[in-house]
Design a protein around this motif. Structure first.
Motif, mmCIF file in Angstrom:
data_model
loop_
_atom_site.group_PDB
_atom_site.id
_atom_site.type_symbol
_atom_site.label_atom_id
_atom_site.label_comp_id
_atom_site.label_asym_id
_atom_site.label_seq_id
_atom_site.Cartn_x
_atom_site.Cartn_y
_atom_site.Cartn_z
ATOM 1 N N LEU A 81 6.481 10.143 1.614
ATOM 2 C CA LEU A 81 7.543 9.515 0.828
ATOM 3 C C LEU A 81 6.986 8.775 -0.379
ATOM 4 N N THR A 82 5.818 8.163 -0.196
ATOM 5 C CA THR A 82 5.218 7.405 -1.302
ATOM 6 C C THR A 82 4.504 8.324 -2.283
ATOM 7 N N ARG A 83 3.788 9.302 -1.766
ATOM 8 C CA ARG A 83 2.996 10.158 -2.653
ATOM 9 C C ARG A 83 3.877 11.000 -3.563
ATOM 10 N N TYR A 84 5.004 11.459 -3.068
ATOM 11 C CA TYR A 84 5.881 12.307 -3.879
ATOM 12 C C TYR A 84 7.058 11.521 -4.486
ATOM 13 N N PHE A 91 1.173 2.606 -2.541
ATOM 14 C CA PHE A 91 0.070 2.444 -1.600
ATOM 15 C C PHE A 91 -0.622 1.108 -1.838
ATOM 16 N N ILE A 92 -1.136 0.547 -0.750
ATOM 17 C CA ILE A 92 -1.941 -0.675 -0.821
ATOM 18 C C ILE A 92 -3.376 -0.290 -0.494
ATOM 19 N N LEU A 93 -4.286 -0.529 -1.437
ATOM 20 C CA LEU A 93 -5.705 -0.221 -1.263
ATOM 21 C C LEU A 93 -6.484 -1.516 -1.391
ATOM 22 N N ILE A 94 -7.026 -1.983 -0.262
ATOM 23 C CA ILE A 94 -7.786 -3.240 -0.237
ATOM 24 C C ILE A 94 -9.261 -2.900 -0.344
ATOM 25 N N PRO A 95 -9.968 -3.409 -1.356
ATOM 26 C CA PRO A 95 -11.404 -3.110 -1.472
ATOM 27 C C PRO A 95 -12.180 -3.680 -0.291
ATOM 28 N N SER A 96 -13.174 -2.912 0.149
ATOM 29 C CA SER A 96 -13.967 -3.320 1.308
ATOM 30 C C SER A 96 -14.838 -4.523 0.969
ATOM 31 N N LYS A 97 -14.859 -5.496 1.887
ATOM 32 C CA LYS A 97 -15.665 -6.698 1.698
ATOM 33 C C LYS A 97 -16.863 -6.650 2.658
ATOM 34 N N THR A 141 -7.044 7.417 3.584
ATOM 35 C CA THR A 141 -7.775 6.204 3.191
ATOM 36 C C THR A 141 -6.796 5.252 2.500
ATOM 37 N N ILE A 142 -5.895 4.708 3.293
ATOM 38 C CA ILE A 142 -4.812 3.845 2.806
ATOM 39 C C ILE A 142 -4.711 2.648 3.748
ATOM 40 N N ASP A 143 -4.597 1.456 3.168
ATOM 41 C CA ASP A 143 -4.497 0.244 3.988
ATOM 42 C C ASP A 143 -3.065 -0.143 4.295
ATOM 43 N N GLY A 144 -2.116 0.444 3.608
ATOM 44 C CA GLY A 144 -0.717 0.127 3.867
ATOM 45 C C GLY A 144 0.175 0.761 2.824
ATOM 46 N N VAL A 145 1.487 0.712 3.086
ATOM 47 C CA VAL A 145 2.497 1.225 2.165
ATOM 48 C C VAL A 145 3.486 0.099 1.901
ATOM 49 N N LYS A 146 3.648 -0.244 0.647
ATOM 50 C CA LYS A 146 4.534 -1.344 0.273
ATOM 51 C C LYS A 146 5.900 -0.803 -0.114
ATOM 52 N N GLN A 148 10.236 -1.879 -0.496
ATOM 53 C CA GLN A 148 10.910 -2.963 -1.207
ATOM 54 C C GLN A 148 10.951 -4.244 -0.389
ATOM 55 N N ASN A 149 11.227 -4.133 0.909
ATOM 56 C CA ASN A 149 11.461 -5.326 1.723
ATOM 57 C C ASN A 149 10.357 -5.615 2.730
ATOM 58 N N PHE A 150 9.415 -4.712 2.884
ATOM 59 C CA PHE A 150 8.374 -4.943 3.887
ATOM 60 C C PHE A 150 7.139 -4.136 3.537
ATOM 61 N N ILE A 151 6.037 -4.450 4.218
ATOM 62 C CA ILE A 151 4.772 -3.727 4.059
ATOM 63 C C ILE A 151 4.494 -2.968 5.355
ATOM 64 N N TYR A 152 4.291 -1.673 5.212
ATOM 65 C CA TYR A 152 4.034 -0.814 6.367
ATOM 66 C C TYR A 152 2.529 -0.774 6.610
ATOM 67 N N ASP A 153 2.108 -1.271 7.778
ATOM 68 C CA ASP A 153 0.689 -1.337 8.128
ATOM 69 C C ASP A 153 0.246 0.027 8.662
ATOM 70 N N LEU A 154 -0.346 0.847 7.806
ATOM 71 C CA LEU A 154 -0.719 2.212 8.204
ATOM 72 C C LEU A 154 -1.834 2.247 9.247
ATOM 73 N N PRO A 155 -2.897 1.414 9.148
ATOM 74 C CA PRO A 155 -3.917 1.445 10.213
ATOM 75 C C PRO A 155 -3.337 1.162 11.594
ATOM 76 N N LEU A 156 -2.451 0.158 11.686
ATOM 77 C CA LEU A 156 -1.832 -0.148 12.983
ATOM 78 C C LEU A 156 -0.947 1.009 13.437
ATOM 79 N N ALA A 157 -0.183 1.599 12.499
ATOM 80 C CA ALA A 157 0.682 2.722 12.851
ATOM 81 C C ALA A 157 -0.139 3.921 13.324
ATOM 82 N N TYR A 158 -1.281 4.147 12.682
ATOM 83 C CA TYR A 158 -2.146 5.267 13.055
ATOM 84 C C TYR A 158 -2.634 5.092 14.494
ATOM 85 N N LEU A 159 -3.078 3.881 14.826
ATOM 86 C CA LEU A 159 -3.559 3.622 16.185
ATOM 87 C C LEU A 159 -2.420 3.699 17.203
#
Length: 616
Positions: A81-84, A91-97, A141-146, A148-159
């Motif tokens: 839905l986000t890519r197209y 997409f939310i991409l958090i740089p690795s620390k 390689t995505i940390d989440g999907v933003k 309008q009203n919420f942030i979808y936590d893709l790593p948690l959803a994947y697990l």
């Protein structure tokens, strides 16, 4: 009804209407069952034993379809839905620390001048153009999907999608196993009762079609043959002398030693093939010829397939000398083969795990895994599972087309040759075929985490196998002279599948909890391990909810909970024992009543005979 109030009358009428509606809905759903007519036709022509295999295959098609829908809805749909740009999301991409940049290097094959056969290799092995697609873990390689009203936590959803499909598989298999166990328990109590049920109550009076009636006749005849065959084996065992018993047990001990030696040789061959393949597969494609490259990529799959092809033949030859009943022969052969097939997958996965985590370089200590050979180790494990799945399908199709059909033609049209007479028409080997699909399903369970689209491939694969096996059964196989009972087979097939699920959970749990996640790809680049996303998510809960979660997962809660579960289990065991004793007493009473009736009928017959003699 006239003595009830209007409210009670309405409730009773509504309850009856709802029950009628449920019954009608169930009747309609039976007509919508997948492959219903095909399976009933197979049951009538070849018996319930072979029919149980095709019913089992249908169950796996539905199971994999549901698993794919879970993964698609939870993981793929938000990304698509986000890519197209279907929804207003990003997409939310958090740089690795605290991660060295060398650990984030992930070289993917370039798209320059590529030979045509390279595309064939990529299609068969999951490398090249397939590596960075939705098929494999590294593409997410995505940390989440933003939204309008919420942030979808893709790593948690994947697990959670992985946990969900494993839990669903467990519940569904256990539910079907319990139903089969009930039927198996009822039918195993009394053999004479089984004959009576089939002869006096086995007919379906709703059948109005002539062909369906013939199929039902054939099905009952096959079941009675299976019962008589098992009764013959029981009588043979009861008539054995002590010398014959010692001889057969000594022979079984010797044959089991041969089985263990065969298994050990296969495991060592798979281990050496995996080590050799992993050490040599990093060569450039242009430095190798087409066949050499494909052979190295598929070497573990080839060795595993050869082992899976040869060992059932050896086990089938060995089992004939052990003198078991047909039903027990199937179960023991399946147990041996399932240990062989599923253990080969475990040997492959654990060999890969040892190669991923063991190295002596500075980069390995820095990243926590062998980053040089496995920059995205989850994708490479997924590629191995993908290769096993594809190669297994290729072997099934090749054996059917190039072995089964030519054999049928030679036996039919060259029957005057003694060689082909001895070869004869093939039988449909239930243990080997069941193990083939359990093996494929175990690959799917392990690989779905590393390759999210693998359940869809497994669904298509099992659909193809159904039609291929049906055509092979109808046109190249003959009914087995030894009959097998379906009630035992259905329960045992599910038990073997449950063993496969348990073995699949072990490497998945270790890879998620112990092996460091790749820092160059996947949704868990910001976590040391895959499971680390759970405590991080819990830390975002309110304090009261955190306290509740930590309390439930602590030893102070686990120990009393385990004791309560044990007490409940002991209560139900005791209750089952009491019910069994009551059933035994009721059966004794029924036997006494039947003897009393027989005595009264005998006396009545004697009285009628005496009366006739007096009148004469």
């Amino acid at each position: 009804m006239k003595y009830l109030s209007e409210w009670d009358q309405w409730k009773r009428y509504s309850s009856k209407s709802w029950k009628r509606f449920i019954e009608k809905a169930r009747e309609m759903t039976t007509h919508l069952e997948l492959w219903r007519e095909d399976i009933r036709s197979i049951e009538g022509k070849f018996g319930t034993g072979i029919q149980s295999y095709f019913s089992f295959l249908r169950f796996l098609v539905l199971l994999n379809l549901v698993i794919f829908l879970i993964i698609f809805m939870v993981v793929l749909l938000p990304v698509l839905l986000t890519r197209y740009k279907i929804t207003n999301s990003s997409f939310i991409l958090i740089p690795s620390k605290d991660v060295d940049i060398q650990c984030t290097v992930y070289p993917i094959s370039s798209s320059g001048l590529i030979y045509f056969y390279s595309y064939v290799i990529d299609l068969l092995s999951g490398t090249g153009f397939l590596e960075d697609t939705y098929l494999f873990y590294g593409h997410y390689t995505i940390d989440g999907v933003k939204f309008q009203n919420f942030i979808y936590d893709l790593p948690l959803a994947y697990l959670l999608s992985t946990i969900a499909y494993l839990a669903l598989s467990l519940v569904w298999i256990v539910k079907r196993s319990v139903e089969g166990f009930k039927i198996n328990l009822i039918r195993s109590e009394e053999h004479f009762q089984s004959y009576c049920n089939k002869i006096f109550a086995g007919w379906d009076f709703c059948i109005t079609n002539r062909s369906m009636a013939d199929l039902k006749h054939s099905s009952l005849r096959y079941e009675l043959r299976a019962d008589l065959e098992e009764e013959r084996i029981r009588q043979k065992i009861a008539e054995r002398t002590s010398e014959e018993t010692i001889r057969i047990y000594s022979l079984r001990l010797f044959l089991n030693c041969i089985v263990l030696a065969v298994l050990a040789a296969c495991f060592y061959a798979i281990y050496r093939a995996t080590i050799f393949s992993q050490e040599h597969m990093k060569k450039e494609i242009d430095k190798m010829v087409f066949g050499e490259n494909l052979l190295i990529l598929y070497l573990p799959s080839i060795v595993i397939t050869l082992a899976n092809f040869i060992t059932p033949i050896i086990f089938a030859k060995i089992i004939h000398y052990e003198d078991y009943s047909p039903g027990f022969e199937i179960r023991l052969t399946i147990l041996r083969c399932v240990f062989m097939r599923l253990a080969t997958i475990c040997v492959l996965v654990f060999t890969l795990g040892s190669k991923i985590t063991s190295c002596d370089s500075y980069l390995c200590d820095l990243c926590g895994y062998n980053q040089k050979l496995y920059p995205c180790w989850e994708t490479q494990v997924g590629q191995e599972m993908y290769k096993l799945m594809i190669f297994d399908l290729i072997i099934i199709l090749a054996v059917t087309l190039f072995v089964d059909f030519p054999r049928k033609i030679l036996v039919t049209y060259c029957s005057s040759w003694k060689l082909f007479q001895c070869w004869g028409e093939q039988e449909f080997a239930i243990p080997d075929n069941v193990l083939g699909i359990v093996y494929g399903q175990t690959i799917c369970w392990i690989g779905a985490f590393f390759s999210p689209l693998l359940p869809a491939i497994a669904t298509l694969k099992f659909i193809i196998i159904f039609y291929v096996k049906e055509i092979s059964l109808l046109y190249t196989c003959r009914p087995s002279p030894r009959q097998f009972r379906a009630s035992n087979s259905n329960f045992f097939f599910l038990l073997v599948l449950l063993i496969g699920l348990c073995l699949a959970i072990i490497p998945l749990t270790i890879s998620m909890a112990r092996i460091p996640s790749s820092k160059a790809c996947g949704p868990f680049t910001n976590f040391n391990t895959t499971w680390e996303v759970v405590p991080k998510t819990v830390s975002t809960f309110p304090n009261s909810l955190q306290t509740l979660v930590y309390g439930i997962t602590s030893e102070a809660f686990a120990v009393p909970f385990f004791m309560i579960i044990c007490l409940i289990m002991f209560y139900f065991i005791a209750l089952a024992g009491a019910h069994k004793r009551v059933v035994v007493q009721l059966r004794e009473q029924l036997n006494l009543e039947s003897r009393d009736k027989r005595y009264l009928i005998q006396k009545l017959t004697e009285a009628q005979r005496d009366l006739r003699n007096r009148l004469d």
